[in-house]
Design an enzyme around this catalytic site. Structure first.
Site, PDB file in Angstrom:
ATOM      1  N   ASP A 107       0.874  -1.161   0.000  1.00 57.31           N
ATOM      2  CA  ASP A 107       0.000   0.000   0.000  1.00 57.31           C
ATOM      3  C   ASP A 107       0.922   1.225   0.000  1.00 57.31           C
ATOM      4  OD1 ASP A 107      -2.433   1.541   0.394  1.00 57.31           O
ATOM      5  OD2 ASP A 107      -1.774   1.780   2.470  1.00 57.31           O
ATOM      6  N   ASP A 131      -0.085   5.083   1.085  1.00 54.23           N
ATOM      7  CA  ASP A 131      -0.313   6.018   2.185  1.00 54.23           C
ATOM      8  C   ASP A 131      -0.461   5.267   3.507  1.00 54.23           C
ATOM      9  OD1 ASP A 131      -0.312   7.912   0.159  1.00 54.23           O
ATOM     10  OD2 ASP A 131      -2.489   7.973   0.019  1.00 54.23           O
TER      11      ASP A 131
END
EC number: 3.1.3.-
Length: 183
Positions: free
Chosen positions: A15, A17
């Protein structure tokens, strides 16, 4: 389907953020290159994965791109900046995928597995040899849906919807993956 063991991992889905860079405030998004700040140790952790010969694939939801006022060029510039910052630290992402769609309007948005499946198909790798690393239960659900091992980044531990492992940060996740592969 049971998740694979970490010792067979050859691809690491990440991922963005909250995993590689500092997450924006609740309800906000990283919309410009100036807002992108790497988490401590993230670039070094990615460089370690690169040096170990593991494929690194970014998979990130970016719902803000579905807004009428969104500037896709800002997202592209932010991604370029991420690549530049990582390169300065000797790290790289081998591929990057993002979902620009509004919630419930596509099959690529996490918690669905669309981005992971697409990456495996386009780059010719087996999902059974992959792990999803992220900071939310949605990341873990996407990993589960794709049939990959999952590592949740949750400082101090805590409950996860359905993660195989819970560690403090990306550096700890990389250490876990590499230890499993070595041992």
């Amino acid at each position: 389907m049971a998740a694979p063991e970490l010792r067979t991992v050859r691809t690491v889905f990440l991922d963005r953020d909250g995993t590689i860079n500092v997450k924006a405030a609740e309800g906000e998004y990283i919309r410009t290159p100036a807002e992108l700040v790497l988490l401590p140790g993230a670039a070094r952790a990615l460089a370690t994965l690169n040096a170990a010969g593991l494929r690194t694939v970014l998979v990130t939801n970016q719902r803000w791109l579905s807004e009428k006022v969104a500037e896709p060029a800002d997202f592209a510039a932010t991604q370029r900046r991420l690549g530049e910052i990582l390169a300065r630290e000797g790290a790289r992402l081998d591929a990057a995928y993002h979902c620009p769609h509004a919630a419930n309007s596509c099959d690529c948005r996490k918690p669905l597995e669309g981005m992971l499946v697409r990456a495996a198909r386009e780059h010719g790798f087996d999902l059974a040899e992959a792990v999803m690393v992220g900071d939310t239960d949605i990341d873990m659900m996407a990993g589960r849906a794709a049939g990959v091992a999952t590592i949740l980044l949750r400082p101090g531990g805590g409950e996860a919807v359905d993660a195989d492992f819970v560690v403090d940060d990306l550096s700890a996740a990389v250490e876990l993956i590499l230890s499993a592969r070595a041992g």
